[in-house]
Design a protein around this motif. Structure first.
Motif, PDB file in Angstrom:
ATOM      1  N   TYR A 167      40.251  62.685  42.370  1.00  0.00           N
ATOM      2  CA  TYR A 167      41.096  61.592  42.845  1.00  0.00           C
ATOM      3  C   TYR A 167      40.394  60.265  42.585  1.00  0.00           C
ATOM      4  O   TYR A 167      39.192  60.235  42.364  1.00  0.00           O
ATOM      5  N   GLY A 168      41.157  59.177  42.660  1.00  0.00           N
ATOM      6  CA  GLY A 168      40.564  57.858  42.453  1.00  0.00           C
ATOM      7  C   GLY A 168      40.805  56.955  43.647  1.00  0.00           C
ATOM      8  O   GLY A 168      41.942  56.815  44.094  1.00  0.00           O
ATOM      9  N   GLY A 169      39.726  56.352  44.171  1.00  0.00           N
ATOM     10  CA  GLY A 169      39.857  55.386  45.264  1.00  0.00           C
ATOM     11  C   GLY A 169      39.937  53.980  44.681  1.00  0.00           C
ATOM     12  O   GLY A 169      39.157  53.630  43.808  1.00  0.00           O
ATOM     13  N   LEU A 170      40.870  53.179  45.187  1.00  0.00           N
ATOM     14  CA  LEU A 170      41.150  51.869  44.586  1.00  0.00           C
ATOM     15  C   LEU A 170      40.243  50.732  45.053  1.00  0.00           C
ATOM     16  O   LEU A 170      40.404  49.604  44.593  1.00  0.00           O
ATOM     17  N   ALA A 171      39.320  51.029  45.962  1.00  0.00           N
ATOM     18  CA  ALA A 171      38.462  49.955  46.465  1.00  0.00           C
ATOM     19  C   ALA A 171      37.793  49.223  45.296  1.00  0.00           C
ATOM     20  O   ALA A 171      37.374  49.849  44.334  1.00  0.00           O
ATOM     21  N   VAL A 172      37.731  47.911  45.410  1.00  0.00           N
ATOM     22  CA  VAL A 172      37.176  47.001  44.400  1.00  0.00           C
ATOM     23  C   VAL A 172      38.142  46.754  43.232  1.00  0.00           C
ATOM     24  O   VAL A 172      38.182  45.651  42.685  1.00  0.00           O
TER      25      VAL A 172
ATOM     26  N   ASP B 216      37.410  74.382  45.609  1.00  0.00           N
ATOM     27  CA  ASP B 216      37.704  74.236  47.042  1.00  0.00           C
ATOM     28  C   ASP B 216      37.421  72.819  47.536  1.00  0.00           C
ATOM     29  O   ASP B 216      37.759  72.477  48.657  1.00  0.00           O
ATOM     30  N   LEU B 217      36.768  72.031  46.716  1.00  0.00           N
ATOM     31  CA  LEU B 217      36.439  70.661  47.116  1.00  0.00           C
ATOM     32  C   LEU B 217      37.330  69.679  46.369  1.00  0.00           C
ATOM     33  O   LEU B 217      37.829  69.977  45.290  1.00  0.00           O
ATOM     34  N   ARG B 218      37.511  68.512  46.984  1.00  0.00           N
ATOM     35  CA  ARG B 218      38.197  67.430  46.259  1.00  0.00           C
ATOM     36  C   ARG B 218      37.185  66.315  46.040  1.00  0.00           C
ATOM     37  O   ARG B 218      36.458  65.944  46.959  1.00  0.00           O
ATOM     38  N   PHE B 219      37.167  65.783  44.849  1.00  0.00           N
ATOM     39  CA  PHE B 219      36.224  64.725  44.503  1.00  0.00           C
ATOM     40  C   PHE B 219      36.976  63.407  44.363  1.00  0.00           C
ATOM     41  O   PHE B 219      37.843  63.265  43.502  1.00  0.00           O
TER      42      PHE B 219
ATOM     43  N   LYS C   3      35.662  69.055  52.990  1.00  0.00           N
ATOM     44  CA  LYS C   3      36.406  69.253  51.745  1.00  0.00           C
ATOM     45  C   LYS C   3      36.404  68.041  50.821  1.00  0.00           C
ATOM     46  O   LYS C   3      36.626  68.159  49.623  1.00  0.00           O
ATOM     47  N   ASN C   4      36.257  66.867  51.412  1.00  0.00           N
ATOM     48  CA  ASN C   4      36.451  65.646  50.625  1.00  0.00           C
ATOM     49  C   ASN C   4      35.121  65.001  50.271  1.00  0.00           C
ATOM     50  O   ASN C   4      34.415  64.485  51.141  1.00  0.00           O
ATOM     51  N   ILE C   5      34.789  65.042  49.007  1.00  0.00           N
ATOM     52  CA  ILE C   5      33.513  64.509  48.535  1.00  0.00           C
ATOM     53  C   ILE C   5      33.793  63.177  47.839  1.00  0.00           C
ATOM     54  O   ILE C   5      34.273  63.147  46.701  1.00  0.00           O
TER      55      ILE C   5
END
Lengths: 350, 247
Positions: free
Chosen positions: A233-238, A206-209, A174-176
């Motif tokens: 969604y947003g990933g905070l890495a960097v 159906d997927l989360r990006f 589900k998580n891309i």
């Protein structure tokens, strides 16, 4: 679990690696340049007391990984994001088997996300099915800007890429996670562009990006897309390590993210071993928007920090959160009200 | 006998200061990307460097070829050589520059088309950021409401660095710099409906923050990468090997 001032934080580190960047694993000069580039990131944005020596950095091994995350680093659960770079390293940069061994050794504490490349077409699809089964995949990490042969990258909305995304839905992946940020060998403009995320997010609800590195260096483009799509969604890495070297700039980034995409869509990730989670978590929990900037950005609440540091990712990956670390309102849910940025009646800026 | 090379070190640095990193909208001399300048009897050799070996090759090429173009505008500069150091595509880019091959000629089948579109996109972003800086500065010094921003004309803006930068960006994307022109316009110079202005201003702010943040990042990485290098900070090393005195 991390506790400060009586507040408890369930920690999910959404972006970790176990890599081998040693000379013995480098296929060519790009392998050397790549690990050197990572080491410069590490040296430039880490507090001096947590900077490693170069040799440790190129290969730190499983024991150090476990200690830095689970013993010293407060991490309750961590998610591997694969970085294969097969053109640069003999056995890949990210060490798949070593990571899978760690997952087996630490039940319930680690999730492994593998990678695929839609340019491998049918053969890659078959591999994906095997990998999904063997690795129990809930997510994948994609480098759309990775070079392969004569290709400078691919877009998520190309026909073969769509077939892979549809296969992910069938396989329960589900998580891309999409690397959109500091790129490896991109050439033309397409490699930077986050607009392909926009298209597939609309088509595959159906997927989360999860856009890793919050689109930096295209923060504004990412924010704009994320306000339109409930499954981005947003990933905070960097972005997070700026909290040490440039706290006012970090205040602007997190302020913009909270405004545009909201507290349920932001995920913590240390990008270990680029940075160790311990200091990032400590500094983020202690962080507040500077007073003179609070007319622009609202202060960050404990609840928002709890969501960002772990509860949002726990919701995406169905990770059990102890009752005393949960919130009354569920975190990271797709149905939640969109952020302020998306509520304003306005057309898309050109 | 060939013409005597007479340009000065300052001529060279001034020309290079007009070259910007398209993504950061800052001068390559301010960013420390100029590693060295060597003047000799034949002409000038400039070495450029970037924050990592993985800086994207299209931007690297743009900055290097813009440097070449800017230097060639100097009268009597002689032969101009621009070389990019320590990049994963250094050899390719340096060979392309030496042969005046252009972007597509330099990268061959790897390049889809020329870089005009990329350049235009970043010029538009640079314009949005410069516009936001001017408007925010204006809002701080007057009692103008956000819903009145659409009325602002260039003549309303206080002169200074921010306004000068905005005018340059407007020229860059082909907009009027007539004092009666509206400040808050889209990339094509069209006025933005008053009710849309606050949201567009908010978005322009994100553009500015993104660009400034990237500049922090690049400066930091460059300083880390070349911490032990021969040049101090952002200052290029200048060597004069001329046997004939200029002018």
């Amino acid at each position: 679990m991390y506790e400060k001032n009586g507040e408890k934080y369930f920690i999910v580190d959404g972006h970790v690696h176990i890599w081998d960047g040693r000379a013995s694993n480098q296929k060519n000069v790009h392998g050397k340049q790549f690990i050197d580039c990572f080491y410069d990131y590490h040296k430039n944005l880490s507090p001096e007391e947590v900077v490693w020596d170069y040799d440790t950095y190129t290969y730190y091994g499983s024991e150090r990984f476990e200690r830095d995350l689970f013993v010293d680093g407060y991490v309750d659960h961590a998610i591997f994001q694969a970085t294969l770079l097969s053109d640069f390293y003999h056995t890949g940069f990210g060490q798949t088997d070593e990571a899978l061994a760690l997952v087996a050794k630490n039940p319930g504490k680690l999730t492994y996300n593998h990678a695929y490349d839609p340019r491998h077409e049918e053969a890659g699809l078959e591999q994906l099915r095997k990998d999904a089964d063997r690795m129990n995949l809930q997510g994948v990490k994609l480098y759309t800007a990775e070079w392969h042969g004569d290709s400078r990258g691919y877009k998520l909305d190309e026909p073969w890429s769509r077939r892979y995304l549809e296969e992910c839905i069938k396989l329960g992946i589900k998580n891309i996670h999409v690397h959109k940020g500091p790129t490896i060998r991109p050439l033309d403009r397409d490699a930077f562009d986050v607009s392909d995320v926009d298209k597939v997010a609309t088509d595959y609800l159906d997927l989360r990006f999860v856009v890793e590195h919050v689109g930096l260096p295209r923060l504004e483009d990412f924010c704009w897309i994320a306000t339109q799509e409930s499954n981005v969604y947003g990933g905070l890495a960097v972005a997070l390590p700026f909290i040490h070297t440039r706290p006012r700039y970090f205040a602007q980034i997190i302020g913009e993210l909270l405004y545009w995409i909201g507290e349920d869509k932001i995920l913590f990730g240390s990008d270990y071993a680029l940075w160790t989670p311990k200091w990032l978590i400590e500094k983020f929990v202690d962080f507040q928007i500077p007073e003179d900037m609070q007319s622009e950005y609202a202060p960050i609440t404990v609840e928002q920090k709890q969501k960002i540091l772990g509860l949002n990712a726990a919701a995406l990956y169905d990770i059990d959160v102890p009752a005393d670390l949960q919130l009354a309102e569920p975190a990271g849910q797709e149905g939640v009200e969109v952020a302020a940025g998306a509520r304003e009646p306005e057309s898309v800026p050109s | 006998m060939t013409a005597v090379v007479v340009c000065t070190e300052q001529d060279v640095l001034t020309a290079l200061s007009t070259v910007t990193d398209p993504e950061l909208d800052e001068s390559i001399t301010d960013l420390g990307f100029v590693r060295s300048v060597t003047l000799d009897d034949d002409g000038v050799t400039v070495h450029l460097r970037l924050p990592t070996a993985f800086c994207s090759p299209n931007f690297a090429y743009l900055m290097a070829s813009d440097s070449l173009d800017a230097l060639r505008l100097i009268e009597d500069i002689g032969e101009v050589r621009v070389l990019l150091d320590d990049h994963h595509d250094s050899d390719k880019i340096n060979a392309g520059l030496a042969a005046d091959a252009g972007y597509v000629g330099t990268f061959g089948s790897e390049a889809e088309d020329s870089l005009h579109e990329l350049r235009r996109m970043f010029r538009s972003k640079a314009h949005a950021a410069a516009m936001e800086r001017c408007v925010e500065a204006h809002l701080k010094t007057t009692d103008l409401g956000v819903n009145e921003i659409y009325r602002l004309t260039l003549s309303d803006l206080a002169s200074g660095k921010a306004k000068a930068a905005l005018l340059r960006r407007r020229i860059g994307i082909g907009l009027s710099i007539c004092p009666a022109s509206r400040v808050f316009v889209d990339d094509d110079g069209k006025r933005i409906p008053p009710e849309s202005v606050p949201m567009r201003l908010r978005f322009a702010k994100s553009v500015r923050i993104s660009m400034e943040g990237n500049a922090h990042f690049c400066r930091g990485l460059l300083a880390t990468r070349y911490a032990d290098s021969e040049s101090v900070g952002a200052t290029p090393r200048i060597t004069n090997l001329r046997t004939r005195s200029p002018r």
